[in-house]
Design a protein around this motif. Sequence first.
Motif, PDB file in Angstrom:
ATOM      1  N   SER A  71      -4.347  -1.603  -5.888  1.00 40.49           N
ATOM      2  CA  SER A  71      -4.796  -2.665  -4.984  1.00 40.49           C
ATOM      3  C   SER A  71      -4.586  -4.064  -5.558  1.00 40.49           C
ATOM      4  O   SER A  71      -4.430  -5.024  -4.804  1.00 40.49           O
ATOM      5  CB  SER A  71      -6.272  -2.470  -4.620  1.00 40.49           C
ATOM      6  N   GLY A  81      -6.025   2.844  -3.202  1.00 44.98           N
ATOM      7  CA  GLY A  81      -6.609   1.763  -3.983  1.00 44.98           C
ATOM      8  C   GLY A  81      -6.159   1.685  -5.419  1.00 44.98           C
ATOM      9  O   GLY A  81      -6.478   0.726  -6.117  1.00 44.98           O
ATOM     10  N   TRP A 134      -1.286  -5.405  -4.231  1.00 47.54           N
ATOM     11  CA  TRP A 134      -1.045  -5.625  -2.810  1.00 47.54           C
ATOM     12  C   TRP A 134      -0.697  -7.100  -2.587  1.00 47.54           C
ATOM     13  O   TRP A 134      -1.054  -7.968  -3.395  1.00 47.54           O
ATOM     14  CB  TRP A 134      -2.272  -5.264  -1.994  1.00 47.54           C
ATOM     15  N   ILE A 179       0.855  -1.187   0.000  1.00 49.77           N
ATOM     16  CA  ILE A 179       0.000   0.000   0.000  1.00 49.77           C
ATOM     17  C   ILE A 179       0.890   1.235   0.000  1.00 49.77           C
ATOM     18  O   ILE A 179       1.739   1.401   0.871  1.00 49.77           O
ATOM     19  CB  ILE A 179      -0.933  -0.001   1.231  1.00 49.77           C
TER      20      ILE A 179
END
Length: 549
Positions: A530, A527, A533, A519
Amino acid sequence: MAPRIFLCLFALLFSACSAPESNNQPTTSQAVADIPATGDRLVDASIGDASNLIPMIAGDASSHAIAGQLYLSLLKYDKDLNLTGQLASKWEISADNKTITFHLRPGLKWSDGQPFTSADCGFTLKLIQDDHTQSAYKSDYALVSGFEMPDKLTFVVHYNEPFSPALASWSSLAILPEHVFAGVDIMHTDLSRHPKATIGPYMLADWQAQQSILMRANPNYFDGPVWISERLTRIIPDRATQFLELSAGRIDSVGLTPIQYKRLFEQRESLKKNYNRYKYLDFVYTYLGFNLKRKPFDDIRVREAIAYAIDRQEILDGVQLGLGETIASPYKPGTYWVNKKLKPRPHDANRARQLLAQAGWQDSNGDGILDKGGKPLSFTILTNNGNKQRADAATIIQQRLKKVGIAVNIRLVEWSAFIENFINKRQFDAVILGWSLSPDPDQYSIWHSSQTGPRQFNFLSYHNDKVDADLDAARRTFDRVKRKHYYDNMQAEIWHDLPMVFLFAPYSLPVMSKRIHGIKPAPAGIGYNSEHWYVPKALQKYHVTSIAP
């Protein structure tokens, strides 16, 4: 997903955020090797279920949060809120600003193995332009006068005149697979709940209505490996229950209420040890909107009286604990596009009473409620269940309006029913809702009088010829100063007309498990990346299987 305008229920929205607040205590996640690994599951929570997974039909945040992982657009906003390629690798704009040529990424495939080509782009454009398609986003693409597909990897769109939001609009139109949707009635299809072919980082695996939505990583995603194998969104309509689940370690990310953020989180050492908090002002605002087709809201004096009777700072302090800003216009505070000359109307109960008296409302029977023609001055505020801030705002407004002689009822409705049965059908007196906005300043779909049809966003039925003209003019110029002039005028007209009372821009207050790595907070939020991640192998919590959805 690409930022766009949609109804916001204040689920966890990953955008425009600051660095996490941390207590700097050593954690298990800080002690392991920070190496990406495949596996694990990210569990988040939403107060409302999705309603439709076809992006051009869905108009609410919970639907787009899922659909944005399944379907993608030609362009997207990067971490710094600049437009960059997504399904398209590059593009050119003609010298007269009337033609955009998109060059598609080679070798892309839908999840069923079929190739992604320019034919899918042309099909999607024709679909949203079709009269049968009821889409709140239609207006942006109605201005496309023609398109070409010179080869499978080139898509060209033409406009009759320059259209300043044109490029940004292609970050909002999620491309659909022609081989799946051809011949389908998009307004009545099982594909809205059971997609057959998608192209995003995740694929739908299971959807239990009003309970949960499970997505599994797309093994053939074109933009690198999707490390986290599963994403599970649990539908938990009550924010207090969400916090209990978070405290028990059964949720990895969720949006906190102000009291949870300021007080309850601080009281739990386990939360401070295992979660990062974020606080940021998003492209979101909360408002009280009036159905202008219904009495008494057809009288501007009544709307203005309500605006003076409401104490916005009281609402901000009471429901947000001050975590936000009061607003007078529909743009994110502090941004270039805000008309800084406009200020929220001050709380002035006497002024409110004077306006109501001018409109002919009197308390003829001494019961404390004004009346006219034998009918009391009363209405119902409708808002969605599960959002305590909105419910509390409605209660504060109810108390303030009672003091000036207006009786207010409050009704809370489950999110998907709220959208389908009340908003889309215009069956309401007044609503407390939020708008989530694109970084592009164009708000044609909310304010233009042509956008009052089924499923369109001007569901308050607002009509002002000057606003229409300003919105039209702003769309025809690329000059930033001129566009601001038009939008300043638009905001001034809306401020005067009061189709809604702008209440506040809230801070978004998400938390994220520290075991989730990768992040990187940026102006676009957390986001934007994302799909990249990951959870280091030593920190993985869930053992998931590789069953194909």
